[in-house]
Design an enzyme around this catalytic site. Sequence first.
Site, short mmCIF file in Angstrom:
data_model
loop_
_atom_site.label_atom_id
_atom_site.label_comp_id
_atom_site.label_asym_id
_atom_site.label_seq_id
_atom_site.Cartn_x
_atom_site.Cartn_y
_atom_site.Cartn_z
N CYS A 2 0.80 -1.23 0.00
CA CYS A 2 0.00 0.00 0.00
C CYS A 2 0.83 1.27 0.00
O CYS A 2 1.98 1.29 0.40
CB CYS A 2 -0.99 0.03 1.16
SG CYS A 2 -0.62 1.17 2.45
N ARG A 27 2.62 0.36 -5.39
CA ARG A 27 2.64 -0.37 -4.12
C ARG A 27 1.35 -1.13 -3.85
O ARG A 27 1.26 -1.89 -2.89
CB ARG A 27 2.86 0.61 -2.97
CG ARG A 27 4.15 1.40 -3.08
CD ARG A 27 4.25 2.39 -1.94
NE ARG A 27 4.35 1.71 -0.67
CZ ARG A 27 5.47 1.32 -0.11
NH1 ARG A 27 6.60 1.53 -0.71
NH2 ARG A 27 5.47 0.71 1.05
N TRP A 73 -3.23 -2.56 -0.97
CA TRP A 73 -2.96 -3.94 -1.41
C TRP A 73 -3.48 -4.81 -0.28
O TRP A 73 -2.86 -4.90 0.79
CB TRP A 73 -1.47 -4.15 -1.65
CG TRP A 73 -1.18 -5.48 -2.27
CD1 TRP A 73 -1.22 -5.78 -3.60
CD2 TRP A 73 -0.82 -6.69 -1.60
NE1 TRP A 73 -0.90 -7.10 -3.79
CE2 TRP A 73 -0.66 -7.69 -2.58
CE3 TRP A 73 -0.65 -7.03 -0.26
CZ2 TRP A 73 -0.31 -9.01 -2.27
CZ3 TRP A 73 -0.30 -8.34 0.05
CH2 TRP A 73 -0.13 -9.31 -0.95
N ASN A 99 -0.45 1.00 6.39
CA ASN A 99 0.29 0.10 5.51
C ASN A 99 0.92 -0.95 6.41
O ASN A 99 1.64 -0.62 7.34
CB ASN A 99 1.36 0.91 4.77
CG ASN A 99 2.44 0.07 4.11
OD1 ASN A 99 3.54 0.52 3.91
ND2 ASN A 99 2.13 -1.16 3.77
N GLY A 100 0.60 -2.22 6.15
CA GLY A 100 1.20 -3.29 6.96
C GLY A 100 0.15 -4.24 7.50
O GLY A 100 -0.96 -4.32 6.98
N GLU A 484 13.91 -16.11 -14.73
CA GLU A 484 13.48 -14.71 -14.74
C GLU A 484 12.56 -14.45 -15.95
O GLU A 484 11.55 -13.75 -15.82
CB GLU A 484 14.72 -13.79 -14.75
CG GLU A 484 14.46 -12.30 -14.84
CD GLU A 484 13.57 -11.73 -13.75
OE1 GLU A 484 13.28 -12.41 -12.76
OE2 GLU A 484 13.13 -10.58 -13.92
N LYS A 488 8.68 -13.20 -15.52
CA LYS A 488 8.21 -11.97 -16.17
C LYS A 488 6.94 -12.25 -16.97
O LYS A 488 5.97 -11.51 -16.91
CB LYS A 488 9.33 -11.45 -17.08
CG LYS A 488 9.58 -10.02 -17.15
CD LYS A 488 10.28 -9.34 -16.02
CE LYS A 488 9.91 -9.75 -14.64
NZ LYS A 488 10.76 -9.27 -13.58
N GLU A 491 3.96 -12.90 -14.63
CA GLU A 491 3.55 -11.71 -13.88
C GLU A 491 2.67 -10.79 -14.69
O GLU A 491 1.68 -10.27 -14.19
CB GLU A 491 4.78 -10.88 -13.48
CG GLU A 491 5.55 -11.37 -12.31
CD GLU A 491 6.72 -10.45 -12.00
OE1 GLU A 491 6.83 -10.01 -10.86
OE2 GLU A 491 7.56 -10.18 -12.89
N HIS A 507 13.66 -34.85 -17.15
CA HIS A 507 13.20 -35.45 -15.89
C HIS A 507 11.77 -35.04 -15.55
O HIS A 507 11.40 -35.05 -14.38
CB HIS A 507 14.17 -35.09 -14.76
CG HIS A 507 15.56 -35.59 -15.02
ND1 HIS A 507 15.94 -36.87 -14.71
CD2 HIS A 507 16.62 -35.00 -15.60
CE1 HIS A 507 17.20 -37.04 -15.07
NE2 HIS A 507 17.63 -35.92 -15.63
N LYS A 606 4.52 -3.75 -5.90
CA LYS A 606 5.96 -3.75 -6.13
C LYS A 606 6.79 -4.07 -4.89
O LYS A 606 7.59 -4.97 -4.90
CB LYS A 606 6.40 -2.41 -6.72
CG LYS A 606 7.84 -2.48 -7.15
CD LYS A 606 8.12 -1.63 -8.33
CE LYS A 606 9.52 -1.84 -8.83
NZ LYS A 606 9.66 -3.08 -9.60
N1 GLU Z 1 -3.65 -4.75 6.36
C1 GLU Z 1 -4.29 -3.63 5.78
C2 GLU Z 1 -5.46 -4.04 4.89
O1 GLU Z 1 -5.61 -5.15 4.52
C3 GLU Z 1 -3.35 -2.72 5.01
C4 GLU Z 1 -2.76 -3.42 3.84
C5 GLU Z 1 -1.86 -2.52 3.06
O2 GLU Z 1 -0.70 -2.37 3.46
O3 GLU Z 1 -2.32 -2.02 2.01
O4 GLU Z 1 -6.27 -3.25 4.56
#
Ligand code: GLU
Length: 611
Positions: A2, A27, A73, A99-100, A484, A488, A491, A507, A606
């Site tokens: 995020c 992000r 995210w 974020n987290g 790689e 790519k 992704e 194999h 990212k």
């Molecule tokens: N854990 C939070 C969520 O799920 C924040 C995730 C993030 O870093 O975007 O909303």
Amino acid sequence: MCGIVGYIGHREAWPVITKGLHRLEYRGYDSAGIALLNGDLKTYKKAGKVSDLEDFALNLDKSGTIGMGHTRWATHGEPCDRNSHPHPSGNGKLSIIHNGIIENYAVLKEALQAKGHTFISDTDTEVLVHLIEEIQERDQLELAEAVRVALTKVIGAYAIVVMSKEEPEQLVAARKGSPMVIGVGEGEYFIASDASPIVEYTKNVIYLKDNQIATLRTDNLVVRSIDNIIQTPSVQELSLKLEMLEKGGFDHFMLKEIYEQARSIKDCMRGRIYPGEGKVQLGGIKDYTEKLKNAERIVIVACGTSWHAGLVGEYLIEEYARIPVEVEYASEFRYRNPIISEKDIVIAISQSGETADTMAAIELAKERGATIFGICNVVGSSIPRITHAGVYTHAGPEIGVASTKAFTAQVTVLTLIALYVAQQKGTINQAQMVSMLTELDEIPTLVEKCLAQDAFVKEIAQKLKDSSNCLFLGRGSGFPVALEGALKLKEISYIHAEGYPAAEMKHGPIALIDEDMPVIFIATKNSSYEKVISNIQEVKARKGKVIAIVTEGDKEVKKMADYVIEIPDTNEAYLPLLATIPLQFLSYHIAVLRGCNVDQPRNLAKSVTVE
Ligand code: GLU
């Protein structure tokens, strides 16, 4: 992961925040939201991209000079309007972006529910804002103090910004494990996950440290530690330039970044190689030269594309410096009680310098006494701050989610480290060193030649765009290149692809080969050339479609393959720096032809700042 942006000052906050969120979309882009303080606390949020939020809010009142925004995210709760940030507290007075991951959110939630709190979203984040509210009301605390006390109860990683309707002249921000930069302007402050939303307004920044809480007002900034001790932050000058964050006429950041590689590899080597003298100089690790020379083992920890660069590093360091190397997925390493001692050197590779698993692997190796080097791209990011020493890749900002120029820069740094140690240990002689460095110095020019293949590779992409599967095969350091190439393609085009050592095909994967299976070979003229030719024949015998990356002027593979892409001849050690480029073009064009969002592929972000 995020992205977070906050603003307090004399400008209208909405345009500053939306522009910043666009820059941070790499992000995460599951949903976006903004809260503004203007007498009242107004929140606008929407599932989807930042542009969806802008469309949604087009005719709404967005005035206000204090605000914060988030591009998500999702970790806890599906991407939808309800789970989008900002999240309000139960009494509606507070709002948070995060974020987290709050790891103990379930326990906290239960305790808060028992006290009568009800929750609207499925996120861990909402629990934190309710906790702040609970503490604030219980102890009658000011916002910053309530945030501080709440964070002492939290386990996990976070970068947060909190606003309060009742204390409207401030933003309170804090971090632990997730990045946060404060931009210091004249009568204004900015706060963001990285410097990209800030750079056009001010060059003066403060990198908030773990366990610090900042209170931003238009005219002052106060930073405290989580133990409530006043901190004196140091203001640094940004070297980032605005044009580095723009597409510069290219359709996508990924394409721009592919094209930047001649320059980025050159920047990475600048001031570090002296071909005439046969000398490599690496200021970032020179104090550890003795340690390196005597190292009995090097362990490389990384994730994703950086892990592939690590595999190339293994070939180079073992070949030239004669030190055994192990390459580990950081996420596995950290959870399996690895055997690490003070005799080991651990090299952690991460483009963003924020990869959560890599950071945890570093902490673990550090606890066990190892010496840790970082190879990172983002200057001032977290990993360079927790490692003993390191070498920056200097590739410039990489915005496309699929890594391109960061990979070749990481490989360049690993090449430099291999040659530096080889020189120090005397495992290669001076004449060899002069010749290897002279060839390395030529690489940016040879990269230009690979870049000139763009249109030709696009024609091949046309033929492959409807494939459902793809196999990438290589030997030696062509194997990580194959891995790689496959990553790519997966992704950004969502075609299932696998990378294998070419000899392993027999194999198992050979069972997959039929006329619908394109097989991409790294078949350049090197020590395993003849062997790869046999593997190509095995594929042709089973009617597989062969696309081969070959050395300029190759005749033999040309006779067998359906398509060949030529790259210039160079020292075998530098093959990955050249052979990767046509594979980047191939996935790029296939993805564009399939109508995929190249810069923001689905489900990805990212910098992977969550484990
Ligand atoms: N854990 C939070 C969520 O799920 C924040 C995730 C993030 O870093 O975007 O909303």
